[in-house]
Design a protein around this motif. Structure first.
Motif, mmCIF file in Angstrom:
data_model
loop_
_atom_site.group_PDB
_atom_site.id
_atom_site.type_symbol
_atom_site.label_atom_id
_atom_site.label_comp_id
_atom_site.label_asym_id
_atom_site.label_seq_id
_atom_site.Cartn_x
_atom_site.Cartn_y
_atom_site.Cartn_z
ATOM 1 N N UNK B 93 0.873 -1.176 0.000
ATOM 2 C CA UNK B 93 0.000 0.000 0.000
ATOM 3 C C UNK B 93 0.911 1.227 0.000
ATOM 4 N N UNK B 96 -1.106 8.674 0.521
ATOM 5 C CA UNK B 96 -0.829 9.945 1.209
ATOM 6 C C UNK B 96 -2.095 10.497 1.864
ATOM 7 N N UNK B 97 -3.015 9.599 2.221
ATOM 8 C CA UNK B 97 -4.230 10.025 2.924
ATOM 9 C C UNK B 97 -4.196 9.550 4.368
ATOM 10 N N UNK B 98 -5.095 10.092 5.161
ATOM 11 C CA UNK B 98 -5.175 9.653 6.555
ATOM 12 C C UNK B 98 -5.571 8.185 6.610
ATOM 13 N N UNK B 99 -5.109 7.509 7.649
ATOM 14 C CA UNK B 99 -5.453 6.097 7.840
ATOM 15 C C UNK B 99 -6.898 6.034 8.304
ATOM 16 N N UNK B 100 -7.740 5.356 7.528
ATOM 17 C CA UNK B 100 -9.147 5.304 7.940
ATOM 18 C C UNK B 100 -9.479 3.987 8.641
ATOM 19 N N UNK B 101 -8.596 2.996 8.521
ATOM 20 C CA UNK B 101 -8.875 1.713 9.170
ATOM 21 C C UNK B 101 -9.856 0.922 8.326
ATOM 22 N N UNK B 102 -9.659 -0.365 8.245
ATOM 23 C CA UNK B 102 -10.607 -1.172 7.472
ATOM 24 C C UNK B 102 -9.893 -2.133 6.539
ATOM 25 N N UNK B 103 -8.745 -1.730 5.992
ATOM 26 C CA UNK B 103 -7.949 -2.677 5.200
ATOM 27 C C UNK B 103 -7.237 -3.630 6.149
ATOM 28 N N UNK B 112 3.604 2.167 2.881
ATOM 29 C CA UNK B 112 4.277 3.459 2.984
ATOM 30 C C UNK B 112 3.232 4.546 2.818
ATOM 31 N N UNK B 113 2.952 5.239 3.905
ATOM 32 C CA UNK B 113 2.040 6.374 3.855
ATOM 33 C C UNK B 113 2.844 7.582 4.330
ATOM 34 N N UNK B 114 2.741 8.669 3.580
ATOM 35 C CA UNK B 114 3.505 9.866 3.922
ATOM 36 C C UNK B 114 2.599 11.082 3.798
ATOM 37 N N UNK B 115 2.808 12.087 4.652
ATOM 38 C CA UNK B 115 2.003 13.312 4.552
ATOM 39 C C UNK B 115 2.514 14.237 3.455
ATOM 40 N N UNK B 297 -9.011 18.042 1.644
ATOM 41 C CA UNK B 297 -8.321 17.366 2.746
ATOM 42 C C UNK B 297 -7.907 18.336 3.855
#
Lengths: 306, 306
Positions: B93, B96-103, B112-115, B297
């Motif tokens: 994955x 660059x979005x907020x973690x919403x939970x669910x996956x 890798x998630x980055x702001x 956003x």
């Protein structure tokens, strides 16, 4: 506001050492005020590592407050974190476990999850050249975390990268990986002061397998006899622990680090059935030896059938 | 098994270009068979970008199969992904979005998630020196994604790093960022062929604000007049779209890229109340101009009050 950096409940070496490493990085390299904290008493190996590298024991916190800044390491599982974790201001997550879903953030943040054996290996990569600025204790904590999570490279979770990072750190520090790992595993094996219930919960995660709630406990040790000598009272304690924690059954795997095998305690027909269905073994008696089984993540959980 | 790489439903430039970039990297650098796919028809800007860089349009898939290998980019929100996404074998994955939970994933994977403003900026960092091997179209897609998501650096989501990566890519390719962005925004502004309902759903996300389900739609354009001339029929269409999508209200923000302002359509008292409570404006009539508002956003979602 100081950012609190913590790992999971029932802190092992990685969940004790990685917060210390990352808080150092935030404070000294990124200029972000940060404090490593623990969600419980570190296990005997983690306590040895703190003493060995002359690192102060982080404060143990009872909970988290709404809106406070936190960095979560070595887990992404809300069940292993304080209640109300989603009301805090999570600013980063660094982990090496499967995504379980459930954590939420208010905005986009830094999340780094990698299929490596240890959180500290990921931190080594993220810190990069700035690690040269780290004091001996930070590099030592890193080395200890990786030796712990890989069981000195015996665990099948070990990757070539974990090994290479360990070797580089050991060379830099001028220490023997084997001597350090041996001392750490001895410390972990000294479980004489723990109650049966504490042993069952020491390194334990709950999983729902085909509708059955299992608390899967692992004790990694170089002295399995110390634990197996207590098997009758451990099996008696399982009933209470399962009841108190809302599980149907506790499974206790005693992992013999040096012989690279696990012994599963078999207190009843349910566990006998689970053992035979999951590992293709034949159980006669109240224990069964599973040759080569070292990793809950890689070998136990994927195999479990009820 | 070929890994499918895709972004979110209603693909914009980043969700069209980033799968192409990452599939190139997997195929040509990592030696992993991969195919970029789309979860719907790309928007007019993304279609222009494909043509401009001479990239074949990825296949549009109807759904995903249990156990198939997928890489998810530019979202981590199950609501923006095919049904059954958690039954696939998610291997990475990048978002660059907020973690919403669910996956959820079956084992530890690369996340890798980055702001940062754009998925392609994160890919630029992850690909590193290997980008030198990339053909012109891959670098061009990367540049276009970042110009699109940052609205040519006008959006407050823009970071210094997004800008620096864009400048490096433009210099490497020998193209003018402004000329490319202008052509892209013109393509995005050509909405004449879309129905009102299609326009309302083109770049739209649902949010529950204080118990009210809002479909928050944004249209970024250099020609707001083309859309505002249709405001009466757009407002009429909102009632049907909200009903069909299970929302209480559609909010349409027409973002004027060049003048750096948004116009919110105000079809009823509910939206009037929301606009005044959220943006501190006074509404008289069926539109209200919100100076400086460019980003759902950063500026719209955090402000929304019902």
């Amino acid at each position: 506001m100081t950012t609190k950096v913590f790992g999971h409940k029932a802190p092992d070496t990685d969940s004790t050492g990685s917060p210390i490493i990352w808080a150092w990085y935030l404070n000294e390299v990124k200029g972000v005020a940060a404090e490593p904290v623990l969600l419980g008493e570190p296990n005997t190996e983690a306590a040895f590592v703190l003493k060995h590298w002359d690192l102060p024991k982080p404060a143990i916190i009872e909970g988290v407050a709404e809106g406070e800044k936190v960095v979560i390491v070595d887990t992404n599982n809300p069940a292993e974190l304080p209640e109300g974790i989603n009301k805090t201001d999570i600013t980063a997550i660094i982990d090496h476990h499967k995504l379980v879903g459930g954590l939420e953030t208010k905005g986009p943040i830094d999340i780094t999850i990698r299929p490596l054996a240890c959180t500290a290996t990921i931190m080594y990569d993220l810190i990069g050249g700035d690690l040269a600025k780290a004091p001996r204790g930070i590099k030592g904590a890193m080395l200890s975390c990786i030796l712990s999570d890989t069981l000195e490279f015996r665990s099948p979770t070990t990757t070539a990268h974990d090994k290479a990072v360990c070797a580089a750190l050991a060379a830099d520090l001028g220490v023997s990986m084997n001597e350090l790992a041996t001392a750490m595993f001895e410390a972990k094996s000294d479980v004489s002061s723990f109650s049966d219930a504490a042993l069952l919960r020491m390194d334990s995660k709950e999983y729902n397998v085909d509708g059955t709630e299992l608390r899967v406990s692992v004790l990694e040790t170089t002295a399995p006899k110390l634990i197996l000598d207590r098997k009758d009272s451990l099996m008696a304690s399982m009933v209470d622990v399962a009841k108190e924690d809302g599980a149907d059954q506790v499974l206790l795997f005693v992992v013999d680090i040096l012989n690279e095998e696990a012994t599963l305690l078999v207190p009843n027909d349910l566990v006998k059935k689970i053992a035979e269905a999951s590992f293709g073994c034949t159980v006669s008696g109240d224990t069964v030896v599973l040759p080569g089984v070292m990793s809950r993540k890689k070998q136990i959980i994927p195999a479990l059938k009820v």
